[in-house]
Design a protein around this motif. Structure first.
Motif, PDB file in Angstrom:
ATOM      1  N   VAL A   1      54.100  61.973  73.996  1.00 31.11           N
ATOM      2  CA  VAL A   1      53.814  61.506  75.556  1.00 31.11           C
ATOM      3  C   VAL A   1      55.134  61.923  76.218  1.00 31.11           C
ATOM      4  O   VAL A   1      54.936  62.791  77.343  1.00 31.11           O
ATOM      5  N   VAL A   2      56.310  61.977  75.905  1.00 38.33           N
ATOM      6  CA  VAL A   2      57.606  62.216  76.356  1.00 38.33           C
ATOM      7  C   VAL A   2      57.469  63.730  76.626  1.00 38.33           C
ATOM      8  O   VAL A   2      57.897  64.090  78.056  1.00 38.33           O
ATOM      9  N   GLN A   3      57.065  64.570  75.860  1.00 38.66           N
ATOM     10  CA  GLN A   3      57.092  65.873  76.172  1.00 38.66           C
ATOM     11  C   GLN A   3      55.772  66.262  77.247  1.00 38.66           C
ATOM     12  O   GLN A   3      56.129  67.139  78.057  1.00 38.66           O
ATOM     13  N   HIS A   4      54.701  65.690  77.211  1.00 31.92           N
ATOM     14  CA  HIS A   4      53.838  65.648  78.265  1.00 31.92           C
ATOM     15  C   HIS A   4      54.249  65.438  79.645  1.00 31.92           C
ATOM     16  O   HIS A   4      54.306  65.985  80.508  1.00 31.92           O
ATOM     17  N   LEU A   5      55.360  64.247  79.489  1.00 32.15           N
ATOM     18  CA  LEU A   5      55.623  63.722  80.787  1.00 32.15           C
ATOM     19  C   LEU A   5      56.886  64.590  81.520  1.00 32.15           C
ATOM     20  O   LEU A   5      56.749  64.907  82.488  1.00 32.15           O
ATOM     21  N   GLN A   6      57.148  65.440  80.569  1.00 31.01           N
ATOM     22  CA  GLN A   6      58.243  66.435  80.922  1.00 31.01           C
ATOM     23  C   GLN A   6      57.627  67.517  81.631  1.00 31.01           C
ATOM     24  O   GLN A   6      58.130  68.215  82.762  1.00 31.01           O
ATOM     25  N   VAL A   7      56.609  68.045  81.145  1.00 25.26           N
ATOM     26  CA  VAL A   7      55.629  69.038  81.802  1.00 25.26           C
ATOM     27  C   VAL A   7      55.227  68.742  83.198  1.00 25.26           C
ATOM     28  O   VAL A   7      55.161  69.213  84.330  1.00 25.26           O
TER      29      VAL A   7
ATOM     30  N   GLY B   1      45.680  71.143  82.926  1.00 24.26           N
ATOM     31  CA  GLY B   1      44.787  71.810  82.024  1.00 24.26           C
ATOM     32  C   GLY B   1      44.672  71.117  80.706  1.00 24.26           C
ATOM     33  O   GLY B   1      43.736  71.414  80.023  1.00 24.26           O
ATOM     34  N   ASP B   2      45.727  70.022  80.488  1.00 19.53           N
ATOM     35  CA  ASP B   2      45.716  69.287  79.202  1.00 19.53           C
ATOM     36  C   ASP B   2      45.072  68.157  79.422  1.00 19.53           C
ATOM     37  O   ASP B   2      45.370  67.230  80.290  1.00 19.53           O
ATOM     38  N   SER B   3      44.407  67.487  78.443  1.00 19.23           N
ATOM     39  CA  SER B   3      43.417  66.413  78.682  1.00 19.23           C
ATOM     40  C   SER B   3      44.213  64.875  78.435  1.00 19.23           C
ATOM     41  O   SER B   3      44.091  63.971  79.136  1.00 19.23           O
ATOM     42  N   ASN B   4      45.466  65.186  77.651  1.00 21.37           N
ATOM     43  CA  ASN B   4      46.328  64.127  77.596  1.00 21.37           C
ATOM     44  C   ASN B   4      47.215  63.828  78.670  1.00 21.37           C
ATOM     45  O   ASN B   4      47.359  62.884  79.347  1.00 21.37           O
ATOM     46  N   ARG B   5      47.683  65.002  79.454  1.00 18.67           N
ATOM     47  CA  ARG B   5      48.133  65.030  80.646  1.00 18.67           C
ATOM     48  C   ARG B   5      47.408  64.579  81.713  1.00 18.67           C
ATOM     49  O   ARG B   5      47.894  63.664  82.689  1.00 18.67           O
ATOM     50  N   ARG B   6      46.231  64.859  81.960  1.00 17.51           N
ATOM     51  CA  ARG B   6      45.325  64.178  82.813  1.00 17.51           C
ATOM     52  C   ARG B   6      44.854  62.627  82.512  1.00 17.51           C
ATOM     53  O   ARG B   6      44.726  61.998  83.390  1.00 17.51           O
ATOM     54  N   ALA B   7      44.829  62.391  81.353  1.00 20.54           N
ATOM     55  CA  ALA B   7      44.720  60.739  80.942  1.00 20.54           C
ATOM     56  C   ALA B   7      46.104  60.082  81.520  1.00 20.54           C
ATOM     57  O   ALA B   7      45.997  58.925  82.152  1.00 20.54           O
TER      58      ALA B   7
END
Lengths: 119, 119
Positions: free
Chosen positions: B47-53, B15-21
């Motif tokens: 970025v590290v937080q998004h990677l964790q998700v 649902g998050d555009s940075n995570r989709r990127a």
């Protein structure tokens, strides 16, 4: 070609569990807003807001007939999300296959041209 | 059978555009966290937080080799989301087909049994 704005709106819409519950219910048939709201543990106003997000993303279509707003799934919206996912998966898998070929094959500075089929 | 907790985590992650990127970039190959962060307009910590998700949802796998954390796409996670979407679309389309049959066919109280093929 996928429109990135459309993909963003669709995945944003699907990122919420209540909105996915609405998509889930509408996959079983057209429904009024009040029928949709019944099993959901949120207010009717919240359901209306979620429907607005779903409608703007192209996942759901609503239509007012008399005093009842009827909600219907738009399968094309689901298809856009499916295509985005399968394209990413396809890119990864093809890359993985090519890596396998490189590891299996002999060292060669240039790719060997394929033999032309007789015409 | 799909695990609903897994589906929730995957769609929340997507649902998050940075995570989709990040998913988009990893579909083109394995990458270090710092290489992943370069074109994104967010901090390395974000970025590290998004990677964790993404890792908790099963969409990405990371591995620390020496001082570098390497990130890799997990295509099975994308597949879970694709299946969820195509199952919902399938339910809707089958319902729509049955409705079409009902509207086309003559009125009949019971479905007509199909002729058995000769064996």
């Amino acid at each position: 070609m996928l429109n990135h704005g459309a993909v963003d709106r669709i995945f944003h819409a699907l990122g919420d569990s209540n909105r996915r519950a609405i998509v889930e219910r509408l996959s079983r048939g057209t429904m009024s807003v009040s029928d949709l709201a019944k099993p959901l543990d949120i207010t009717l106003a919240a359901v209306v807001q979620h429907l607005q997000v779903l409608e703007e993303s192209g996942l759901v279509r609503t239509e007012k007939i008399g005093r009842v707003r009827s909600c219907q799934l738009e399968p094309g919206g689901l298809r856009v999300a499916e295509d985005w996912l399968s394209n990413r998966r396809g890119l990864w898998e093809r890359r993985f296959d090519r890596l396998g070929e490189l590891l299996d094959g002999p060292e060669r500075p240039n790719p060997t041209p394929r033999k032309k089929a007789k015409t």
